[in-house]
Design an enzyme around this catalytic site. Structure first.
Site, mmCIF file in Angstrom:
data_model
loop_
_atom_site.group_PDB
_atom_site.id
_atom_site.type_symbol
_atom_site.label_atom_id
_atom_site.label_comp_id
_atom_site.label_asym_id
_atom_site.label_seq_id
_atom_site.Cartn_x
_atom_site.Cartn_y
_atom_site.Cartn_z
ATOM 1 N N LYS A 97 0.862 -1.184 0.000
ATOM 2 C CA LYS A 97 0.000 0.000 0.000
ATOM 3 C C LYS A 97 0.904 1.241 0.000
ATOM 4 C CE LYS A 97 -0.933 2.594 2.854
ATOM 5 N NZ LYS A 97 -0.374 3.909 3.383
ATOM 6 N N THR A 121 2.650 6.545 3.676
ATOM 7 C CA THR A 121 3.522 5.452 4.069
ATOM 8 C C THR A 121 3.443 4.316 3.080
ATOM 9 O OG1 THR A 121 3.511 5.861 6.441
ATOM 10 C CG2 THR A 121 3.740 3.584 5.761
ATOM 11 N N SER A 147 -6.918 18.062 7.273
ATOM 12 C CA SER A 147 -7.773 19.130 7.827
ATOM 13 C C SER A 147 -9.190 19.036 7.301
ATOM 14 C CB SER A 147 -7.171 20.494 7.504
ATOM 15 O OG SER A 147 -6.968 20.625 6.115
#
Lengths: 392, 392
Positions: B177, B188, B392
């Site tokens: 992934k 990541t 956000s």
């Protein structure tokens, strides 16, 4: 930031001009000339460290190596980079032409170019432009020769950049365009600084390197270094004043910092001007490395565009450096709010207001007493738009 | 690229599962478990070199150091990075819980996390998720345990990534992934590779380092390295086959390269997949440095987005490296058209077609016989949008 007279003709002993030679399709001014009338013709310069340097960089590096320059000719509308032997011949011919017109030696004429890489300059327009500029050379500060020159070196700059410093019995002036480090569409940073102080070439060079190291070198928007970046310092000695070395160094640094911040503020496509101040570092080099790593993180830069106080992206960038620090001792403030304390969560990130243009990121390495600030911009939609549409 | 069975449960001796533990607000699968049923439990891993490493990286680096791992537990929905002592305790508790459920030692359970930095994991959801995953462990290839695990580690990935290689009497499977290096919003890169071959831990580690060096390490979209990047290789020995070392190394490299290219192709916000092949280099390291410099140039990446064959930006990036070359000997092709010849203008840039998704940039350093390819993406409006809006 200063009430001093601005620009390259503010100091005594300099004339300058800017004209439209027809290099730009827009018909806007595109050729500038700065002449040092002496009595001294001392000079120093720093150039891009990019190994694919443009023809004018090769020429000017050699021409200034004797510490003397009588004039600088600058053109926008073409970088004359990756243009082979013909490109170098064109730079040489430009210097020869300026020398003839001014009655000086071509080896004392510095050349700067900015614009698209890989295209030959239209010499049939450029050389008559030199004649026109020479005929309009003017002095003084205000709407003057210096201002005309500052306007003629603009590429996608929205405003021209000038600065000045009033020393004890002498002054320093300057103009800038760009900069390649700030927004790559602007391609190149060109800076000409002038002073009427009496300073020897070796001292000029030392002062210039000292000043650029903490000003232009710390304005770092995307880490891209142009093929043409050039900063030139000319001394006429016309004031007769021999400056205190510390005052001169401080004055020159003030002018360079002012110009660097003007470049940051005019980086098109940016919506935030960001100062990354790293302190309590083991060395100034550590502080600089950390600031640069954050400034070059596209994660961080897009977060600021999104007004997102994403301190994890700051720490992630800090973690890629070799600077002395322990992760569990790191502290980070964003616009005054300590969002990271001891390497972990600090104040609520919602307390951080990133709606204004100015952003201050402070990083405490807890490893010593040194500090450095790096200036950069955010990464925005407009940045992508401008730089994807520049040459096509 | 392969007709081999895909995923971590394709090789014999492995079970896996993926479940929705409630870590993701979306309710999608967010916890995966991979179990090695042996007879061997050999393991090797490579981790991020980011010094601000996440708690699971610290844990797993220690846990795998003895060359043994019985299981890997992976969660999306939280990176557990910059989370201090509590974060490490949570990783420890996760490993302990997996160990209890499976009847193994916690020191043989590796942990991987991905998601936002700086937030604690909700252990009241994560631990029951482990129970649920353990109850659903499945084998085989297709719609199986491996596929469920691959889906559960996705963050903003649009598709799950699996690969496989059929060796002589054994097989290799894998899932991935991310990746952090490709599009920072993805944060990541997590990879689990499995094999039923009989391979000792030291040989596993050597093969893994060799394979990642020319695959994941060369997928470089923005130079940002995550706090959590982890690549794990588990060997069950269930096939009983002792592989030819060269075939095993080649097979592992094939699987890693396939997964790396899947990550590049799924880098959200990208409109072009770019291969930068540098050849005739004095060394492979030189070729890699040059490719990386171009891949990390925002000038170059925005130009490709704009379908602009701006080879000047390629040369400008090459010029920032320390690689052996002479500027006047550089040649550059873009999608087969030699746009730069001998450091200057080559074929007409309008001949270059950049309308397709695949872009091949070839750089001839004319300095030796080595070569390397770096894979990257362009810099687009969508990239800025996704990465400015992530947290956000």
């Amino acid at each position: 930031m200063t009430a001093s007279p601005l620009g390259v003709t503010a100091p005594a002993g300099f004339r300058a001009a800017g004209v439209a030679a027809g290099l730009k399709a827009s018909g806007k001014p595109d050729l500038a000339l700065v002449v040092n009338d002496g009595p001294l013709r001392h000079a120093a310069a720093v150039f891009t460290s990019n190994r694919v340097a443009a023809a004018p960089v090769h020429w000017s590096r050699q021409a200034v190596s004797d510490g003397r320059a009588d004039a600088v000719v600058l053109n926008s509308g073409g970088a004359n980079a990756c243009t082979g032997a013909l490109g170098f011949q064109n730079t040489h011919a430009t210097a020869e032409h300026v020398a003839q017109v001014l009655g000086v030696s071509s080896g004392d004429v510095l050349v700067c170019s900015t614009g698209l890489i890989g295209e030959q300059l239209p010499m049939d327009k450029l050389l008559p432009g030199v004649d026109a500029a020479a005929a309009q050379l003017g002095t003084g500060s205000g709407f003057d020769g210096g201002s005309a020159a500052a306007a003629a070196i603009m590429t996608t700059d929205t405003v021209s950049k000038q600065s000045g410093f009033a020393g004890t019995g002498y002054s320093i002036g300057g103009m800038a365009k760009g900069a390649g480090m700030l927004a790559p569409g602007l391609a190149t940073m060109l800076v000409v600084l002038t002073t009427d102080a009496v300073v020897e070439p070796a001292a000029l060079e030392a002062a210039l390197r000292g000043a650029t190291r903490v000003s232009f070198d710390r304005a770092d928007s995307d880490g891209c270094m142009s093929t043409n970046d050039t900063v030139i310092l000319l001394a006429s000695g016309a004031s007769g004043a021999v400056p205190d070395p510390d005052e001169f160094a401080a004055g020159l640094t003030t002018v360079c910092t002012d110009l660097a911040l003007q470049l940051i503020r005019d980086a098109e496509g940016a919506s935030h001007d960001i100062t990354i101040r790293t302190f309590n570092a083991a060395s100034e080099a550590d502080a600089e490395e950390v600031g640069r790593a954050v400034a070059r993180s596209n994660l961080f830069k897009t977060a600021i565009f999104g007004q997102d106080p994403n301190w994890g992206r700051v720490l992630s960038a800090v973690g890629t450096t070799k600077a002395a620090f322990e992760p569990e001792n790191l502290n980070v403030w964003m616009n005054g709010v300590q969002v990271c304390r001891s390497g972990g969560v600090g104040e609520d990130r919602s307390l951080v207001d990133l709606s204004g243009r100015e952003v201050l990121v402070e990083i405490d390495l807890a490893a010593g007493g040194a500090e450095a600030s790096i200036w950069t911009n955010d990464l925005t939609h407009d940045y992508v738009h401008e730089n994807s549409a520049y040459s096509s």
